[in-house]
Design an enzyme around this catalytic site. Structure first.
Site, mmCIF file in Angstrom:
data_model
loop_
_atom_site.group_PDB
_atom_site.id
_atom_site.type_symbol
_atom_site.label_atom_id
_atom_site.label_comp_id
_atom_site.label_asym_id
_atom_site.label_seq_id
_atom_site.Cartn_x
_atom_site.Cartn_y
_atom_site.Cartn_z
ATOM 1 N N ARG A 1 -2.149 4.272 -6.988
ATOM 2 C CA ARG A 1 -0.974 3.992 -6.168
ATOM 3 C C ARG A 1 0.065 3.098 -6.858
ATOM 4 O O ARG A 1 1.264 3.385 -6.792
ATOM 5 C CB ARG A 1 -1.397 3.371 -4.829
ATOM 6 N N ASP B 1 -3.494 2.002 1.417
ATOM 7 C CA ASP B 1 -2.478 2.510 0.504
ATOM 8 C C ASP B 1 -1.078 2.012 0.832
ATOM 9 O O ASP B 1 -0.240 1.858 -0.065
ATOM 10 C CB ASP B 1 -2.489 4.042 0.499
ATOM 11 N N SER C 1 -9.303 13.886 5.546
ATOM 12 C CA SER C 1 -8.289 13.169 4.783
ATOM 13 C C SER C 1 -8.826 13.012 3.370
ATOM 14 O O SER C 1 -9.848 12.349 3.160
ATOM 15 C CB SER C 1 -8.026 11.792 5.407
ATOM 16 N N ASP D 1 0.475 14.690 5.699
ATOM 17 C CA ASP D 1 1.394 13.609 6.058
ATOM 18 C C ASP D 1 2.787 13.835 5.488
ATOM 19 O O ASP D 1 3.785 13.834 6.217
ATOM 20 C CB ASP D 1 0.846 12.263 5.549
#
Length: 411
Positions: A98, A127, A179, A18
Site C-alpha cells: 500500500r 489499508d 474480499s 469496491d
C-alpha cells in the site's frame, strides 16, 4: 476541500468490487468530476486484464497501469524479509504494497493537477491508514476521499446491487464474494464463511486456493530447493543466478505445488478489532525460513536476539502504515549492518506444507565443529567452566545467603 471545489480526482483502481463502483459514485456525488484511475501493478497478474476498457466504460477519463514490481520487491519485500518481520505470523503481503502504491498515486496526482486522491478502503480496515499516511508523507495538503466513510452502502452485498444497477461488470458473484488482495508475494482471503473462526477453510475446494494447493493434494515426494544469499539478499535458486523478483516467482511455483505458506489466523487489526484471514504466501514462507536458517550460522547470540526483538517493532510499523518514518529507515540500517555476514547457501526440503532444513553453508559461519564436538578436542578446556559458573552465579549465591539470613525463600 469542499466538494464543489473538487474537479479532478485520482483513484486507486484495482477493478475489484469496491473501486469498480467508486468511479460512477464519484461522478454522481462530486459534481461529475474527472476521475483518473491508477492501477499499481505489484504482481496481480491476470487481474489487470481488461482494466482500461472497464475503467473508461464506467466513467474514468484515463487509466494508468504502473509497473511497480521491481521496486516492490527490492525496496519493500526484501528489506522486510531481511528484518525477519512478521505481524502475528502474517508475512505483511498487503501491508507493504500500500505505501508504494500510494506514493505513485501522489506522483500522478501532482502530474495531473488533481484536487484529491480517492481509495476504496473500508472504515474498518488497515489499508485506509496505510494509504493515507503515505499520502500525507508526500502530499500533506492533498484532499483524500474515502467513499466507505461517506456513502450509504453498508455491505458488499449492497455494493453488488449498486454495480448491477449501474451495469458494471464484476468477476465475482454473491457466492464467491470473498474480499481478496493479490500481488506477487501473497493472496489474502477474508469474508463469507471465514468470518466464523469455527469454520475450517475450504482448502480442498476447487477455486479457493489460487497460489497453492492443499497439503493433502501435494506430491508424495519432497522437492529440494537451494537458495544462495549475499548479505541477506537471495541471489540464486538451485545454482542459477536471478533477480529477487524472478526468484520469488519461481519459489511461488515450487512452494505452491507443495502446499507451502498457508496461514489461517485471527489477527489484531490496527483499528482495534480482531479479523480472521487466510493467506497464501508460498515463496515468502520459504524465503523467511531460509534466511532464518542462514542466520543461525552467521549471527552471534546478542545480535540475533536483538534482531528478533526489533523484528516485532519493524512488523508493527509496516502493518500500521508507518513505512515512511525515520524509525523504519533506522531499523533497516540496523538490519543491513547485521546482514553484512549473512552470505551463504541454504538447502530446504518442501513436503506437504512443511519446510524442512536440509543443510546450510557459509564462509562467515560462527559454528566451529572443533569447539562444539562431543568427541575429543584440543581447543575447549572443560575445566574452565567451573570458574565461569562461579562468577556467573555469584549474584544468585549472594542473594541466597541474604535470604537464608533473614528466613526468606528463594522460591
Amino acid at each position: 476541500m469542499k466538494k464543489k471545489d473538487i474537479k479532478k480526482v485520482v483513484l486507486a483502481y484495482s477493478g475489484g468490487l469496491d473501486t469498480s463502483i467508486i468511479i460512477p459514485w464519484l461522478k454522481e456525488n462530486y459534481n461529475n468530476c474527472e476521475v483518473i484511475a491508477v492501477s499499481g501493478d505489484v504482481g496481480q497478474g491476470t487481474e489487470l486484464d481488461g482494466l482500461e476498457e472497464k475503467a473508461l466504460k464506467t466513467g474514468a477519463s484515463k487509466l494508468y497501469v504502473e509497473d511497480l514490481t521491481e521496486e516492490f520487491v527490492n525496496d519493500f519485500i526484501i528489506p522486510t524479509v531481511k528484518a525477519g518481520a512478521l505481524y502475528e505470523d502474517y508475512m505483511l503481503g498487503t501491508s507493504f504494497a500500500r505505501p508504494l502504491i500510494a506514493k505513485r498515486l501522489v506522483e500522478i496526482a501532482k502530474k495531473e493537477g488533481a484536487d484529491a486522491i480517492c481509495h476504496g478502503c473500508t472504515g474498518k480496515g488497515n489499508d485506509q491508514v496505510r494509504f493515507e499516511l503515505a499520502i500525507k508523507a508526500f502530499a500533506p495538503e492533498m484532499a483524500i476521499i474515502a467513499p466507505w466513510r461517506e456513502w450509504d452502502i453498508k455491505s458488499r452485498e449492497e455494493e453488488i446491487a449498486y454495480a448491477e444497477a449501474h451495469n458494471i461488470p464484476l468477476k465475482i458473484t454473491r457466492e464467491t464474494n470473498y474480499s481478496k488482495d493479490k500481488n506477487l508475494w501473497h493472496l489474502s482471503h477474508e469474508g463469507l464463511d471465514l468470518e466464523d473462526p469455527g469454520n475450517e477453510p475450504t482448502y480442498e475446494k476447487d477455486g479457493f486456493l489460487e497460489m497453492s494447493v492443499s497439503p493433502m493434494k501435494a506430491p508424495d515426494a519432497p522437492t529440494y530447493v537451494t537458495i544462495d544469499f549475499e548479505k541477506g539478499v537471495p541471489v540464486a535458486l538451485d545454482g542459477v543466478k536471478m533477480s529477487a523478483k524472478e526468484l520469488i516467482l519461481k519459489l511461488n511455483e515450487l512452494g505452491g505445488a507443495n502446499g507451502i505458506g498457508l496461514l489461517d489466523i485471527v489477527e489484531n487489526r490496527l483499528v482495534g478489532m480482531k479479523c480472521r484471514g487466510v493467506y497464501e504466501t508460498p515463496g515468502g514462507a520459504i524465503l523467511y525460513k531460509a534466511l532464518k536458517v542462514l542466520e543461525t550460522l552467521c549471527l552471534d547470540k546478542y545480535a540475533a536476539h536483538k534482531k528478533q526483538e526489533l523484528a516485532i517493532t519493524f512488523a508493527d510499523l509496516v502493518y500500521n502504515g508507518q513505512w515512511y518514518t525515520p524509525l523504519r529507515k533506522a531499523l533497516c540500517a540496523f538490519v543491513d549492518v547485521l546482514m553484512e555476514t549473512c552470505t551463504g547457501t541454504v538447502k530446504l526440503k518442501l513436503y506437504k506444507g512443511n519446510i524442512i532444513n536440509a543443510g546450510v553453508w557459509s564462509e562467515y559461519s560462527l559454528y566451529d565443529p572443533e569447539i562444539a564436538t562431543f568427541d575429543e578436542d584440543e581447543v575447549y578446556h572443560q575445566a574452565d567452566a567451573e570458574g565461569f559458573i562461579n562468577l556467573y552465579g555469584l549474584p544468585i549465591e549472594v542473594q541466597a545467603k541474604v535470604c537464608r539470613k533473614h528466613g526468606m525463600s528463594m522460591e
